[in-house]
Design a protein around this motif. Structure first.
Motif: not given
Length: 469
Positions: A174-180
């Protein structure tokens, strides 16, 4: 010196056949009608070549209504200060440009050295769109949150030096896990995979104290997997809990201790969409090559975790692929990558390499296709290249085009549709690019002010010039 003063005239030209656009199949226009007004507000005259937008559904009448002046092909290059084009120009077009003018386009000088020489000889200033970067780097709060959350999740394993034995699983892209995902890849765990929210419990390949599952309970539907994992001694980390307890403080501390870097990401790009389109095409080829294979259960490998690779992960997740193997720098080294390539059904390359390694270091070698990648499997290379600027995928000698989008070697289908994020999204990406281009010209970087006033992130993209006449 018109080449160095504020640009007073802007030409938006039509895409035609060129070295990287055989048969003129690239139809996107660099500036769409809705953005013409922003250019006019700079005080410059804006000229648009007749038919420039027809390939993506924008009529000449829309440009005229927006305030542009239409011109035929024989006039569009004459006496213009700034020429804006999407792909690089044809060799014939260069002869019509006024010496000392400035061309803004995807120049790719390393891949097309003959054209670069002609532009230099004709004293054309060239700003390569693909080289323009943020200055300074912009870090959105969401990216910082995701990054620091994964850093917190991994810290215990870094502290006891067990990160090399850790299997990291991200439940649902998801966009919220991208940087992770990117942060995890940079920390070199034993393995990194993105698991689809609808995967079965039987498909969980790592559990126990050497496995870490990172998830976002606000956006995942993996409740059945999480409930199962809670019954084991597997490590779980919820982004929502981290945000609630530490989020704002983590973001503030990050900004205090990480002053913006002088340069950041590309300003003009659809790299995410490139990854989406490439993965979509890869799945289509795979379904054709292996009709009895359920592509949702295919062994899929993504090389890299940058913008292109993240777009591929998004598309693969959207199409229901249960498990995506994400390979970072150490995983792609010779001697390790073979483990991941063995029996792979689909390999998507989003990993770029420094110029000094191009043509010398290959991540996927010809011997891999001969020996360990099965017949019928598919390789999608989204970095591409040319004989003088080789891709990290050895069988790719040059990027492929829509005229011949793939080839078969050693039984493996290979496609390198480099820079063609248009499989079903040509108009959408044209609109995206246009907004970014106009922002660079007339807003954030104010390229309109001329070569004497280039913003730092644009200055480094001046690959030819400055020339004055």
């Amino acid at each position: 010196m018109p080449g160095h003063n504020r640009f007073q005239s802007i030409a938006v030209v039509r895409e035609i056949e060129s070295p990287e656009n055989p048969s003129g199949l690239e139809k996107r226009v660099s500036v769409v009608p809705q953005d013409i007004g922003t250019l006019l507000q700079t005080g410059a005259d804006v000229y648009v070549e007749e038919g420039a937008g027809l390939g993506v559904g924008f009529s000449d009448e829309e440009y005229v209504k927006a305030g542009a002046i239409l011109q035929p092909a024989r006039e569009i290059y004459r006496d213009k200060d700034l020429i804006v084009k999407f792909k690089g120009p044809s060799l014939e077009s260069i002869a019509h440009m006024r010496p000392g003018c400035t061309l803004l386009c995807m120049a790719h000088f390393g891949s097309f050295p003959d054209r670069a020489r002609v532009l230099e000889e004709n004293k054309i200033n060239v700003i390569a769109m693909e080289e323009i970067v943020e200055s300074p780097k912009i870090d959105p709060d969401q990216a910082i949150l995701s990054r620091t959350a994964m850093a917190s999740a991994l810290q215990p394993y870094l502290n006891d030096n067990s990160i090399g034995g850790l299997d990291v699983r991200v439940l649902q892209w998801s966009p919220r896990t991208l940087a992770a995902i990117r942060r995890a890849g940079n920390r070199d765990p034993r393995s990194l995979k993105v698991i689809h929210s609808e995967a079965s419990i039987e498909q969980l390949d790592a559990t126990g104290p050497t496995a870490l599952y990172f998830y976002d309970s606000a956006s995942t539907t993996s409740d059945h997997l999480i409930e199962h994992l809670m019954q084991t001694d597997t490590n779980l980390f919820d982004l929502v809990d981290y945000d609630k307890n530490h989020g704002q403080t983590a973001i503030e501390q990050w900004r205090e201790t990480h002053p913006p870097l002088p340069f950041g990401l590309r300003r003009i790009q659809c790299l995410h969409q490139t990854g989406q389109a490439g993965a979509r095409y890869g799945l289509e080829l795979l379904a054709q090559n292996k009709p009895d294979l359920d592509v949702q259960n295919a062994k899929v490998v993504v090389l890299g975790y940058g913008n292109v690779a993240q777009g591929a992960m998004r598309e693969l997740s959207d199409k229901g692929v249960r498990e995506i193997n994400v390979l970072g720098l150490t995983h792609t080294k010779s001697g390790r990558i073979e483990y991941w390539l063995k029996d792979a059904d689909l390999i998507v390359n989003g990993a770029d390499q420094p110029v000094n390694l191009r043509g010398r270091n290959y991540l996927v070698e010809n011997r891999h296709l001969e020996q360990i990648i099965p017949d019928g499997s598919v390789i999608i290379d989204l970095v591409g290249g040319s004989p003088t600027n080789r891709s990290p995928i050895e069988p790719v000698l040059s990027c492929t085009f829509l005229t011949e989008p793939h080839f078969v070697t050693h039984g493996v289908t290979v496609s390198a549709l480099w820079g063609w994020p248009m499989l079903g999204m040509m108009r959408e990406t044209a609109i995206t690019y246009s907004g970014q281009i106009v922002d660079v010209i007339a807003k954030r970087e104010m390229l309109i002010n001329g070569l004497d006033s280039l913003a730092p992130g644009v200055q480094r993209a001046l690959v030819c010039g400055p020339h004055t006449v």
